[in-house]
Design a protein around this motif. Structure first.
Motif, PDB file in Angstrom:
ATOM      1  N   CYS A   1       0.852  -1.173   0.000  1.00  0.00           N
ATOM      2  CA  CYS A   1       0.000   0.000   0.000  1.00  0.00           C
ATOM      3  C   CYS A   1       0.891   1.227   0.000  1.00  0.00           C
ATOM      4  O   CYS A   1       2.087   1.145   0.250  1.00  0.00           O
ATOM      5  CB  CYS A   1      -0.895   0.009   1.239  1.00  0.00           C
ATOM      6  SG  CYS A   1      -1.860  -1.511   1.454  1.00  0.00           S
TER       7      CYS A   1
ATOM      8  N   GLU B   1       0.240   5.186  -6.570  1.00  0.00           N
ATOM      9  CA  GLU B   1      -0.866   4.296  -6.944  1.00  0.00           C
ATOM     10  C   GLU B   1      -0.365   2.973  -7.506  1.00  0.00           C
ATOM     11  O   GLU B   1      -1.075   1.971  -7.486  1.00  0.00           O
ATOM     12  CB  GLU B   1      -1.795   4.989  -7.937  1.00  0.00           C
ATOM     13  CG  GLU B   1      -3.173   4.369  -7.988  1.00  0.00           C
ATOM     14  CD  GLU B   1      -4.169   5.235  -8.734  1.00  0.00           C
ATOM     15  OE1 GLU B   1      -5.377   5.095  -8.480  1.00  0.00           O
ATOM     16  OE2 GLU B   1      -3.741   6.039  -9.578  1.00  0.00           O
TER      17      GLU B   1
ATOM     18  N   ARG C   1       1.574   1.135  -6.080  1.00  0.00           N
ATOM     19  CA  ARG C   1       1.722   0.251  -4.929  1.00  0.00           C
ATOM     20  C   ARG C   1       0.389  -0.371  -4.522  1.00  0.00           C
ATOM     21  O   ARG C   1       0.373  -1.328  -3.734  1.00  0.00           O
ATOM     22  CB  ARG C   1       2.302   1.011  -3.744  1.00  0.00           C
ATOM     23  CG  ARG C   1       3.659   1.638  -3.996  1.00  0.00           C
ATOM     24  CD  ARG C   1       4.127   2.402  -2.782  1.00  0.00           C
ATOM     25  NE  ARG C   1       4.379   1.508  -1.668  1.00  0.00           N
ATOM     26  CZ  ARG C   1       5.552   0.950  -1.406  1.00  0.00           C
ATOM     27  NH1 ARG C   1       6.584   1.188  -2.179  1.00  0.00           N
ATOM     28  NH2 ARG C   1       5.697   0.152  -0.375  1.00  0.00           N
ATOM     29  N   GLY C   2      -0.703   0.180  -5.004  1.00  0.00           N
ATOM     30  CA  GLY C   2      -2.013  -0.343  -4.635  1.00  0.00           C
ATOM     31  C   GLY C   2      -3.107   0.567  -5.134  1.00  0.00           C
ATOM     32  O   GLY C   2      -2.972   1.786  -5.092  1.00  0.00           O
TER      33      GLY C   2
ATOM     34  N   HIS D   1      -3.876   7.316   2.005  1.00  0.00           N
ATOM     35  CA  HIS D   1      -3.506   5.924   1.781  1.00  0.00           C
ATOM     36  C   HIS D   1      -4.141   5.411   0.499  1.00  0.00           C
ATOM     37  O   HIS D   1      -5.281   5.741   0.167  1.00  0.00           O
ATOM     38  CB  HIS D   1      -4.029   5.097   2.970  1.00  0.00           C
ATOM     39  CG  HIS D   1      -3.617   3.663   2.984  1.00  0.00           C
ATOM     40  ND1 HIS D   1      -4.372   2.656   2.404  1.00  0.00           N
ATOM     41  CD2 HIS D   1      -2.543   3.046   3.537  1.00  0.00           C
ATOM     42  CE1 HIS D   1      -3.762   1.488   2.606  1.00  0.00           C
ATOM     43  NE2 HIS D   1      -2.656   1.699   3.288  1.00  0.00           N
ATOM     44  N   THR D   2      -3.390   4.632  -0.247  1.00  0.00           N
ATOM     45  CA  THR D   2      -3.945   3.876  -1.366  1.00  0.00           C
ATOM     46  C   THR D   2      -3.669   2.409  -1.109  1.00  0.00           C
ATOM     47  O   THR D   2      -2.560   2.038  -0.721  1.00  0.00           O
ATOM     48  CB  THR D   2      -3.386   4.346  -2.718  1.00  0.00           C
ATOM     49  OG1 THR D   2      -4.010   3.622  -3.771  1.00  0.00           O
ATOM     50  CG2 THR D   2      -1.884   4.207  -2.812  1.00  0.00           C
ATOM     51  N   ARG D   3      -4.680   1.559  -1.307  1.00  0.00           N
ATOM     52  CA  ARG D   3      -4.656   0.200  -0.762  1.00  0.00           C
ATOM     53  C   ARG D   3      -4.632  -0.865  -1.845  1.00  0.00           C
ATOM     54  O   ARG D   3      -5.263  -0.742  -2.890  1.00  0.00           O
ATOM     55  CB  ARG D   3      -5.891  -0.011   0.131  1.00  0.00           C
ATOM     56  CG  ARG D   3      -6.016  -1.407   0.753  1.00  0.00           C
ATOM     57  CD  ARG D   3      -7.204  -1.454   1.714  1.00  0.00           C
ATOM     58  NE  ARG D   3      -7.282  -2.727   2.404  1.00  0.00           N
ATOM     59  CZ  ARG D   3      -8.203  -3.667   2.178  1.00  0.00           C
ATOM     60  NH1 ARG D   3      -9.142  -3.460   1.268  1.00  0.00           N
ATOM     61  NH2 ARG D   3      -8.207  -4.820   2.845  1.00  0.00           N
ATOM     62  N   TRP D   4      -3.876  -1.935  -1.581  1.00  0.00           N
ATOM     63  CA  TRP D   4      -3.946  -3.199  -2.306  1.00  0.00           C
ATOM     64  C   TRP D   4      -4.371  -4.249  -1.291  1.00  0.00           C
ATOM     65  O   TRP D   4      -3.667  -4.510  -0.322  1.00  0.00           O
ATOM     66  CB  TRP D   4      -2.593  -3.544  -2.921  1.00  0.00           C
ATOM     67  CG  TRP D   4      -2.604  -4.758  -3.792  1.00  0.00           C
ATOM     68  CD1 TRP D   4      -2.966  -4.843  -5.100  1.00  0.00           C
ATOM     69  CD2 TRP D   4      -2.215  -6.084  -3.413  1.00  0.00           C
ATOM     70  NE1 TRP D   4      -2.829  -6.128  -5.560  1.00  0.00           N
ATOM     71  CE2 TRP D   4      -2.369  -6.912  -4.542  1.00  0.00           C
ATOM     72  CE3 TRP D   4      -1.751  -6.655  -2.226  1.00  0.00           C
ATOM     73  CZ2 TRP D   4      -2.083  -8.280  -4.518  1.00  0.00           C
ATOM     74  CZ3 TRP D   4      -1.471  -8.016  -2.195  1.00  0.00           C
ATOM     75  CH2 TRP D   4      -1.635  -8.809  -3.349  1.00  0.00           C
TER      76      TRP D   4
ATOM     77  N   ASN E   1       0.725   0.114   5.952  1.00  0.00           N
ATOM     78  CA  ASN E   1       1.233  -0.722   4.861  1.00  0.00           C
ATOM     79  C   ASN E   1       1.887  -1.940   5.489  1.00  0.00           C
ATOM     80  O   ASN E   1       2.731  -1.801   6.372  1.00  0.00           O
ATOM     81  CB  ASN E   1       2.249   0.060   4.021  1.00  0.00           C
ATOM     82  CG  ASN E   1       2.932  -0.803   2.986  1.00  0.00           C
ATOM     83  OD1 ASN E   1       2.378  -1.802   2.528  1.00  0.00           O
ATOM     84  ND2 ASN E   1       4.141  -0.435   2.611  1.00  0.00           N
TER      85      ASN E   1
ATOM     86  N   THR F   1     -10.133  -5.775   8.139  1.00  0.00           N
ATOM     87  CA  THR F   1      -8.695  -5.588   7.960  1.00  0.00           C
ATOM     88  C   THR F   1      -7.912  -5.899   9.228  1.00  0.00           C
ATOM     89  O   THR F   1      -8.440  -5.824  10.347  1.00  0.00           O
ATOM     90  CB  THR F   1      -8.389  -4.134   7.556  1.00  0.00           C
ATOM     91  OG1 THR F   1      -8.664  -3.276   8.674  1.00  0.00           O
ATOM     92  CG2 THR F   1      -9.217  -3.709   6.364  1.00  0.00           C
TER      93      THR F   1
END
Length: 615
Positions: A2, A25, A27-28, A70-73, A100, A124
């Protein structure tokens, strides 16, 4: 896998946070979220891309001087708004957390916290961190102390950023096994998972180390290390002037980052080999001040890597055993770390990773050391990465930032580095004559030009892509040192076009895979004019006899003729030991143009992220 960004500044931080998320982005990109301090903690979250979050921010006119984003995978819980970060905890002392990594003991902690009355609203592992910090904050009344005490209980790899509603003038960040760095500027203090998110505001970077916890405030920052102590002790980390520029992380005239990075390969390889291109000899010092001593003792090589880097290792095995006459084993890092292999202290362990933060590779390296391997070498693209810091020797590939998820220039620069490594080992073992050394240096000098020539086959590949885009399966064949290149070609095609592709050593065709061949199965063959060409031609006849359609990448002087069902693109004349690097280029272009034809997201293929910092 992330991306985290955070900021406390004199001006509105929201534009920085959103642009930083866009930079991260790769990264996730399953979901994204932001929280800013605006009297209270104001949070926005959404599924999908950062662009969707930007629309929410614009509609709500969100602003503030302190914020995290935060950007999430997804690893725990499906992509959804309730699973998106930031996560909240507490009522009177509300906090927000972005994270992350993976918390391995999250289930045990979740049960305990639920018994203590905390309500979980997501699936999560991150929410455990928020509630754990909240529980300690109620006891200590100090966010920094609450974070440090919480980290002592967490097992796994993580980087986090935390904000508190009642203290909107500070952010607490921490790292353990996942990258996190600070950006220092007169107008503010910033944090991010990657320097690419920081170049918009500063090039003064502080790389946090394992166990570091940093308190960011409007007055500056301070760093504690809590690796061996709950309370920690204050440390100083040097400020590094990053060489990364905005241009390096922007598309420029290209349509996609993958396209840009494919065409950057001549320059990336030239930069990687810069210390050799004007030299008269290859020097062990290229791999570190202790390289002469360590490599002189080396009786074998163990390569640990994942994905594309693993394929680079497989090519290196051919080079090391054929040229340097050293035994070499190549292991998938995620498998090696759970085996019980036999260790030899005279075997050098080589870890290969674009980011230097690949969790499986780092864990495998640590495991190898615990088994008794004395020395290690990192081949990596990021100078301040964990992999670089954990090895005795190191070589930076200098590919520059690679944003596209499907690796291209990182792979070819890894191969260039591994060929140089082979030359150095061969020389140390007194098996490289002066004449052969000069030929090797001359070949390396010519490599950037040769790659540029290989890129010129793009128009022909574009024509092939139309046929491929209608297929559901493809088979890739190679022999000898080109078999790993076939593996890499198949990986690229399936990564970004979602066409199922497999690769085989061509001699294995009749031992099973030939059953798949029919008129609907395109077969891609790598056909350099080397000692195995005649053997490969026999394998290609086997394909044609079953109605298979052949797409052959051949050297200019390869004795293969185009005919019905046999399509040929010719590269330059056979490049000897460099041939695997050059034959990689058209395979990358093929995957790229097939993906364009199919309309897939080239830079951000579904279900994948760039830096695999979780197991």
């Amino acid at each position: 896998m992330c991306g985290i960004v955070g900021a406390i500044a004199k001006n509105d931080v929201v534009p920085f946070l959103l642009e930083g998320l866009s930079r991260l982005e790769y990264r996730g990109y399953d979901s994204a979220g932001i929280v800013v301090a605006d009297g209270m903690l104001h949070r926005l979250r959404t599924t999908g891309r950062v662009s969707e979050l930007s629309k929410l921010v614009d509609s709500g006119k969100t602003s503030g001087l302190t914020g995290i984003a935060h950007t999430r995978w997804a690893t725990h819980g499906v992509p959804s708004e309730r699973n998106a970060h930031p996560h909240f905890s507490g009522d009177q002392k509300k906090i927000a957390v972005v994270h992350n990594g993976i918390i391995e003991n999250h289930e045990t902690l979740r049960q305990r916290l639920q018994q203590d009355g905390f309500e979980f609203l997501s699936d999560t592992d991150t929410e455990v961190i928020a509630h754990l910090i909240s529980s300690y904050l109620c006891k200590t009344n100090d966010l920094l102390e609450a974070v440090c005490r919480s980290l002592d209980e967490l097992q796994g790899a993580y980087a986090i950023a935390v904000m508190e509603e009642s203290r909107q003038d500070r952010i607490i960040v921490a790292r353990n096994g996942a990258p996190l760095l600070l950006g220092i500027d007169d107008d503010g203090i910033y944090a991010a998972s990657d320097a690419s998110a920081l170049v918009q505001v500063t090039q003064r970077i502080v790389y946090l180390e394992e166990g570091d916890v940093a308190e960011l405030s409007s007055d500056g920052y301070r760093i504690l290390n809590c690796l061996d102590s709950v309370n920690g002790y204050e440390v100083t980390r040097k400020i590094t002037e990053s060489s990364l520029t905005r241009d390096a992380v922007e598309l420029g005239p290209y349509s996609h980052f993958m396209q840009k990075e494919i065409f950057e390969q001549p320059v990336a390889v030239a930069n990687t080999l810069e210390m050799v291109l004007n030299a008269q000899s290859v020097s062990p010092q290229l791999f570190g001040s202790e390289a002469q001593s360590i490599l002189a003792q080396t009786q074998g090589v163990l390569i640990l890597a994942c994905g594309t880097s693993y394929h680079a290792g497989l090519v290196a095995k051919y080079w090391l055993e054929t040229i340097a006459r050293l035994p070499c084993n190549v292991e998938i890092a995620s498998e090696y770390r759970y085996r019980d292999p036999i260790a030899d202290p005279t075997t050098l362990v080589v870890g290969i990773s674009q980011s230097g933060e690949t969790a499986d590779t780092l864990a495998a390296l640590s495991y190898a050391k615990s088994l008794g391997h004395r020395y290690s070498l990192a081949i990596c693209n990021v100078p301040e990465s964990a992999l670089i810091r954990q090895t005795d020797l190191r070589f930076l590939t200098r590919a520059g930032p690679e944003i596209g998820v499907a690796s291209t220039k990182a792979f070819t620069t890894q191969l260039a580095a591994l060929l140089l490594f082979t030359a150095v080992l061969t020389k140390i073992r007194d098996q490289l004559s002066t004449g052969d050394e000069q030929k090797m240096i001359a070949a390396l000098r010519h490599l950037p030009v040769a790659i540029q020539h290989a890129l010129q086959c793009e128009p022909e590949i574009r024509k092939w892509a139309g046929d491929f885009s209608q297929k559901h399966h493809a088979l890739f064949l190679g022999r000898g040192v080109h078999y790993p290149i076939a593996l890499e070609g198949a990986l690229k095609l399936k990564e970004i076009s979602y066409i199922h592709a497999e690769a085989y050593a061509a001699g294995e065709l009749k031992h099973g895979p030939l059953a798949l061949v029919d008129s609907g199965m395109p077969v891609v063959a790598i056909a350099p004019n080397d000692a195995l060409l005649e053997k490969l031609k026999s394998n290609l006849h086997e394909v044609r006899a079953r109605g298979g359609e052949l797409y052959v990448f051949a050297d200019a002087d390869s004795r293969i003729e185009e005919s019905e069902g046999v399509h040929i693109i010719r590269l330059a004349e056979h490049s000897g030991v460099l041939s695997p690097i050059l034959h990689t280029i058209p395979l990358q272009l093929l995957a790229y143009h097939v993906a364009l034809q199919k309309g897939t997201d080239v830079d951000k293929p579904r279900n994948l992220a760039k830096s695999v910092t979780v197991e």
